[in-house]
Design an enzyme around this catalytic site. Sequence first.
Site, PDB file in Angstrom:
ATOM      1  N   GLY A 100      -7.000  28.348  -7.577  1.00 35.61           N
ATOM      2  CA  GLY A 100      -5.891  28.111  -8.501  1.00 35.61           C
ATOM      3  C   GLY A 100      -5.455  26.673  -8.401  1.00 35.61           C
ATOM      4  N   CYS A 133     -10.952  28.897  -2.140  1.00 37.20           N
ATOM      5  CA  CYS A 133     -10.129  27.716  -2.406  1.00 37.20           C
ATOM      6  C   CYS A 133      -8.634  28.053  -2.265  1.00 37.20           C
ATOM      7  CB  CYS A 133     -10.476  27.135  -3.775  1.00 37.20           C
ATOM      8  SG  CYS A 133     -10.024  25.416  -3.912  1.00 37.20           S
ATOM      9  N   TYR A 134      -7.855  28.075  -3.356  1.00 36.36           N
ATOM     10  CA  TYR A 134      -6.438  28.429  -3.203  1.00 36.36           C
ATOM     11  C   TYR A 134      -6.289  29.808  -2.564  1.00 36.36           C
ATOM     12  CZ  TYR A 134      -1.593  29.502  -4.194  1.00 36.36           C
ATOM     13  OH  TYR A 134      -0.279  29.852  -4.055  1.00 36.36           O
ATOM     14  N   HIS A 142     -16.427  26.606  -4.038  1.00 33.31           N
ATOM     15  CA  HIS A 142     -16.510  27.650  -5.059  1.00 33.31           C
ATOM     16  C   HIS A 142     -17.900  28.292  -5.108  1.00 33.31           C
ATOM     17  CE1 HIS A 142     -12.599  27.064  -7.000  1.00 33.31           C
ATOM     18  NE2 HIS A 142     -12.723  25.832  -6.540  1.00 33.31           N
ATOM     19  N   GLU A 146     -18.785  30.732  -6.863  1.00 36.07           N
ATOM     20  CA  GLU A 146     -19.072  31.306  -8.185  1.00 36.07           C
ATOM     21  C   GLU A 146     -19.705  30.314  -9.153  1.00 36.07           C
ATOM     22  OE1 GLU A 146     -16.224  30.580  -6.874  1.00 36.07           O
ATOM     23  OE2 GLU A 146     -14.696  29.965  -8.296  1.00 36.07           O
ATOM     24  N   ASP A 185     -19.729  42.210 -31.600  1.00 34.85           N
ATOM     25  CA  ASP A 185     -18.671  43.013 -30.971  1.00 34.85           C
ATOM     26  C   ASP A 185     -18.308  44.252 -31.797  1.00 34.85           C
ATOM     27  OD1 ASP A 185     -18.740  40.889 -29.277  1.00 34.85           O
ATOM     28  OD2 ASP A 185     -16.899  39.971 -30.022  1.00 34.85           O
ATOM     29  N   LYS A 219     -18.971  38.862 -23.103  1.00 35.57           N
ATOM     30  CA  LYS A 219     -19.881  38.756 -24.254  1.00 35.57           C
ATOM     31  C   LYS A 219     -21.333  39.039 -23.863  1.00 35.57           C
ATOM     32  CE  LYS A 219     -20.022  37.279 -28.645  1.00 35.57           C
ATOM     33  NZ  LYS A 219     -19.019  37.572 -29.660  1.00 35.57           N
TER      34      LYS A 219
END
Length: 509
Positions: A51, A78-79, A165, A167, A223, A365
């Site tokens: 964050g 991280c945060y 990070h 990710e 969608d 998506k």
Amino acid sequence: MILIIDFGSQFNQLIARRVRECGVYCIIEPPTIPMDRIRELDPKGIILSGGPASIYEKNSPRMDAAVFDLGIPVLGICYGMHFMMDALGGTVKPSPKREYGFAELLISQPGPLFKSLPERSQVWMSHGDEIADLPPGFQAAACTDNTLVAAAMDPARNFFALQFHPEVAHTRKGKPMLHNFLFEVCGCKRNWTMKAFTRRTVKEIAQAVGRDKVILGLSGGVDSSVTAMLIHKAVGSQLTCIFVDNGLLRKDEAAKLKKVFKEHLQLNIRFVNAGRQFLKALTQVSDPEKKRKIIGKVFMDVFEAEANKIKGAKYLAQGTLYPDIIESRSAFGGPTSVIKSHHNVGGLPKRMKLKLVEPLQYLFKDEVRKLGKQMGLSEDLVWRQPFPGPGLAIRIIGNVTTGRLKVLREVDAVLLEEIRAAGYYRKLWQSFAVLLPLKSVGIMGDSRTYENIVAIRAVTSKDAMTADWAKLPHHLLGRISNRIINEVRGVNRVVYDISSKPPSTIEWE
Ligand code: XMP
């Protein structure tokens, strides 16, 4: 399932995607989530996201520290790491050297998180704070040149913390680390597949809807098409789809879609030809917001009139995706004002007193595309680039007329043909043309011309929240420009839009 706590990082959706790529279901919740709700969800593990705040700031986001008493494994990123350190008795302070970008990680303490990983690997950092004291029970597990505690752990309690990070793709071994957390630490099972999702969702829809009727606005995008297929699978002919041709579609689009839906999907569809109504309402309107509002209103009127013919309908199905849900309620990241005015049927459920069914509300998506493919949707539909509800009207700057629509349709058709032929269609989030309200001088043969200018927009993006202008090869741009000017009457100049989002938006209006 895994619970991700959103401390406002721009990467929190990425964490969720990585977890799901590992075949594990996860959801993102704000830090305000009550402990009872966590117990009810019964996650196998909790990931605290990064964050923008600093933990020692006055109003930094926090969650109930009781989260560490639940006996559930926790990974802080991280945060999220700083929150964990602070809550468990450690200290976080501003670091003398901020660290942004690549760093080399050196693992000093092997543990379950680092199983089968090399001692050194590249990681991606983005922080200005560091751990000054570790909480009792914790040990440092890895460092970089600038960061003494790049990873920390308390393996006895299954608490792990990473300063970098895992990710993001720049962290080379990030995915194996998350994989280790899910399977080595939390003992998750790989049971999140689109097949399992379909089974569960179809059952849920059938139970919720019972014998009632459902209405769905079919746009031809992936969608709404996938939503229609899921609901059709659950309640069959109780579903009626409504396709509104607003006269603002691409060349031959309405006819193509009609064919696909009728022939291949065997859905119960009502086609409404309302082009005239839309164009009439748009006469002499050039303000973008006015255009959007008018189109939204006419759409609602047309849709409602058609829906009212379906007696006894109780539900309205929508293809809302997970990012829309997260964006509209994110506690610290996306402000609530981002709720898109795009949702063309947004006001309908209330007006028509219909209950909503949103079976894709927990999907991204790429998952929807996977699901569509698995359910037998044609490649063409699955990989369709997004097309805005207000259609070509927001790509014709200034007044929308039949003549200008015709010019833009021709330009757009040439553009897409070339983009497809060059193998770029799927690589781009969107590629389209914009007709400008300007004319410029040109020369054709021996004569002077004074004609329209079109702009080409091509962007890459993951979710349309941010986008980069696409670095299309010059020879491709050259061919597109040549063909447009030669083949489309009324255009003598083509320009390429080289702005990214932010600060620009993808659409021009
Ligand atoms: P912007 O222009 O805001 O667009 O960067 C982000 C994405 O949303 C699409 N878009 C719309 N989609 N109705 C829609 O269904 C709309 O009114 C609308 N406006 C923009 C746009 O094409 C891009 O993918």
